[in-house]
Motif scaffolding. Structure first.
Motif, mmCIF file in Angstrom:
data_model
loop_
_atom_site.group_PDB
_atom_site.id
_atom_site.type_symbol
_atom_site.label_atom_id
_atom_site.label_comp_id
_atom_site.label_asym_id
_atom_site.label_seq_id
_atom_site.Cartn_x
_atom_site.Cartn_y
_atom_site.Cartn_z
ATOM 1 N N LYS A 159 5.721 7.295 -0.867
ATOM 2 C CA LYS A 159 5.856 6.781 0.487
ATOM 3 C C LYS A 159 4.952 5.559 0.683
ATOM 4 C CE LYS A 159 8.506 10.283 1.433
ATOM 5 N NZ LYS A 159 9.981 10.077 1.472
ATOM 6 N N ILE A 160 5.456 4.611 1.431
ATOM 7 C CA ILE A 160 4.680 3.421 1.768
ATOM 8 C C ILE A 160 3.686 3.758 2.878
ATOM 9 C CG2 ILE A 160 4.820 1.079 2.704
ATOM 10 C CD1 ILE A 160 7.609 0.865 1.475
ATOM 11 N N ASP A 161 2.488 3.231 2.786
ATOM 12 C CA ASP A 161 1.469 3.421 3.821
ATOM 13 C C ASP A 161 1.611 2.304 4.856
ATOM 14 O OD1 ASP A 161 -0.700 3.868 5.409
ATOM 15 O OD2 ASP A 161 -2.201 3.724 3.809
ATOM 16 N N ASN A 162 2.301 2.620 5.931
ATOM 17 C CA ASN A 162 2.546 1.626 6.968
ATOM 18 C C ASN A 162 1.477 1.618 8.062
ATOM 19 O OD1 ASN A 162 5.114 0.393 6.113
ATOM 20 N ND2 ASN A 162 5.957 2.460 6.391
ATOM 21 N N SER A 163 0.379 2.336 7.827
ATOM 22 C CA SER A 163 -0.722 2.275 8.788
ATOM 23 C C SER A 163 -1.398 0.908 8.728
ATOM 24 C CB SER A 163 -1.746 3.380 8.502
ATOM 25 O OG SER A 163 -2.358 3.191 7.225
ATOM 26 N N GLU A 218 11.576 -4.672 9.525
ATOM 27 C CA GLU A 218 12.049 -3.290 9.560
ATOM 28 C C GLU A 218 11.086 -2.414 8.767
ATOM 29 O OE1 GLU A 218 15.767 -0.547 7.939
ATOM 30 O OE2 GLU A 218 15.923 -2.746 7.917
ATOM 31 N N GLU A 219 10.659 -1.294 9.345
ATOM 32 C CA GLU A 219 9.721 -0.419 8.653
ATOM 33 C C GLU A 219 10.458 0.466 7.658
ATOM 34 O OE1 GLU A 219 6.969 3.236 10.034
ATOM 35 O OE2 GLU A 219 6.320 1.289 10.833
ATOM 36 N N PHE A 220 9.925 0.542 6.450
ATOM 37 C CA PHE A 220 10.502 1.372 5.399
ATOM 38 C C PHE A 220 9.526 2.472 5.035
ATOM 39 C CE2 PHE A 220 12.610 -2.684 5.080
ATOM 40 C CZ PHE A 220 13.935 -2.367 4.771
ATOM 41 N N ASP A 221 10.052 3.633 4.689
ATOM 42 C CA ASP A 221 9.232 4.770 4.316
ATOM 43 C C ASP A 221 9.143 4.930 2.799
ATOM 44 O OD1 ASP A 221 7.696 7.135 4.915
ATOM 45 O OD2 ASP A 221 9.446 8.329 4.348
ATOM 46 N N SER A 222 10.260 4.806 2.107
ATOM 47 C CA SER A 222 10.329 5.015 0.668
ATOM 48 C C SER A 222 10.106 3.713 -0.096
ATOM 49 C CB SER A 222 11.704 5.588 0.299
ATOM 50 O OG SER A 222 11.951 5.495 -1.088
ATOM 51 N N LEU A 223 9.164 3.721 -1.037
ATOM 52 C CA LEU A 223 8.910 2.539 -1.856
ATOM 53 C C LEU A 223 10.129 2.208 -2.711
ATOM 54 C CD1 LEU A 223 6.973 0.361 -2.985
ATOM 55 C CD2 LEU A 223 6.258 2.048 -4.699
ATOM 56 N N LEU A 224 10.741 3.214 -3.304
ATOM 57 C CA LEU A 224 11.904 2.987 -4.160
ATOM 58 C C LEU A 224 13.036 2.336 -3.379
ATOM 59 C CD1 LEU A 224 13.520 3.286 -6.769
ATOM 60 C CD2 LEU A 224 14.065 5.634 -6.074
ATOM 61 N N GLU A 225 13.345 2.870 -2.212
ATOM 62 C CA GLU A 225 14.446 2.318 -1.435
ATOM 63 C C GLU A 225 14.133 0.903 -0.953
ATOM 64 O OE1 GLU A 225 17.452 3.657 -1.234
ATOM 65 O OE2 GLU A 225 16.607 5.173 -2.567
ATOM 66 N N PHE A 226 12.872 0.645 -0.600
ATOM 67 C CA PHE A 226 12.516 -0.718 -0.198
ATOM 68 C C PHE A 226 12.674 -1.678 -1.375
ATOM 69 C CE2 PHE A 226 9.297 -4.115 0.282
ATOM 70 C CZ PHE A 226 9.853 -4.746 1.390
ATOM 71 N N ASN A 227 12.223 -1.269 -2.550
ATOM 72 C CA ASN A 227 12.359 -2.131 -3.724
ATOM 73 C C ASN A 227 13.821 -2.439 -4.021
ATOM 74 O OD1 ASN A 227 9.633 -2.386 -4.140
ATOM 75 N ND2 ASN A 227 9.520 -0.845 -5.746
ATOM 76 N N PRO A 243 0.836 -1.206 0.000
ATOM 77 C CA PRO A 243 0.000 0.000 0.000
ATOM 78 C C PRO A 243 0.872 1.258 0.000
ATOM 79 C CG PRO A 243 0.078 -0.940 2.201
ATOM 80 C CD PRO A 243 0.813 -1.899 1.311
ATOM 81 N N ILE A 244 0.457 2.264 -0.737
ATOM 82 C CA ILE A 244 1.214 3.512 -0.785
ATOM 83 C C ILE A 244 0.334 4.683 -0.373
ATOM 84 C CG2 ILE A 244 2.727 2.615 -2.601
ATOM 85 C CD1 ILE A 244 1.155 4.553 -4.509
ATOM 86 N N LYS A 245 0.983 5.773 0.003
ATOM 87 C CA LYS A 245 0.267 6.991 0.342
ATOM 88 C C LYS A 245 0.035 7.784 -0.940
ATOM 89 C CE LYS A 245 2.228 7.391 4.983
ATOM 90 N NZ LYS A 245 3.054 8.226 5.905
ATOM 91 N N HIS A 246 -1.226 8.078 -1.233
ATOM 92 C CA HIS A 246 -1.561 8.808 -2.449
ATOM 93 C C HIS A 246 -1.566 10.307 -2.171
ATOM 94 C CE1 HIS A 246 -2.577 5.191 -4.714
ATOM 95 N NE2 HIS A 246 -3.152 4.744 -3.614
#
Length: 210
Positions: free
Chosen positions: A72-76, A110-119, A55-58
């Motif tokens: 940004k990834i939606d970690n909620s 581990e929680e990630f914020d950036s989708l690109l960096e997680f990928n 899920p991502i933040k729109h």
């Protein structure tokens, strides 16, 4: 030869087979688009092909557009726990899941914020598991055309079908569902283990000329 790719979530077999045969350039300055492998991948479970989606933040506003590198990834929503449990359930009986489990599991805790960096982290796991040292460059600006080599950005489109002449390998549930082609490279690793790199190196990439 240089080849331009979008970094995707645990990339599929076609993408990784093309990556290991070229000098990778990552597209990091494009606009984010929905329904792509940027935030999804296909694995195999007892029902056949199964989609995992991050899920991502729109963003709001009139355009609703944002750069991929800014997404940004939606970690909620505890998607990491769900994805990890799904992988465990789907592959716990595969020959090599336990072999990779300890190195893979931290990506889902581990929680990630950036989708690109997680990928990029998921791709690093894939390349390390394959035993290859993947050097890569990143784009400095967005260009519609890539004139320095092969443009592989079309591989990110989750809705575009193309023919991959893929030799079947053993999959955990192929007795129920038959062979499911071009899944995430995780599926190949869990089922083929140390033979995965040899399998990828022998893939027919004629679809790139279609």
């Amino acid at each position: 030869m240089k080849a331009l790719f979008h970094p995707t979530y645990f990339p599929n077999i076609a993408t990784v087979a093309a990556m290991i045969k070229n000098e990778v350039v990552w597209e990091v300055n494009d606009n984010y688009q929905k329904q792509t492998f940027r935030n999804r991948c296909n694995i195999c479970n007892d029902q056949g092909k199964h989609l995992l989606t991050i899920p991502i933040k729109h963003v709001g506003g009139s355009s609703g557009r944002q750069r991929y590198k800014d997404v940004k990834i939606d970690n909620s929503y505890n998607w990491q726990r769900q994805h990890w449990r799904t992988l465990q359930t789907s592959y716990r009986t595969s020959a090599y899941f336990e072999f990779y489990e300890d190195e893979l599991e931290p990506l889902f805790h581990e929680e990630f914020d950036s989708l690109l960096e997680f990928n990029l982290k998921t791709i690093a796991f894939i390349t390390e598991a394959l035993g290859i040292d993947l050097a890569y460059l990143k784009t400095e600006s967005f260009n519609l055309n890539f004139n320095e080599g092969l443009d592989m950005r079309f591989l990110v489109n989750a809705k575009k079908e193309f023919t991959l002449s893929q030799e079947p390998y053993f999959q955990v549930f192929d007795d129920r569902n038959g062979f499911v082609p071009n899944s995430s490279t995780l599926d190949l690793l869990f089922n083929e283990g140390t033979n995965a790199l040899n399998y990828l190196q022998n893939q027919n990439l004629s679809f790139l000329d279609a």
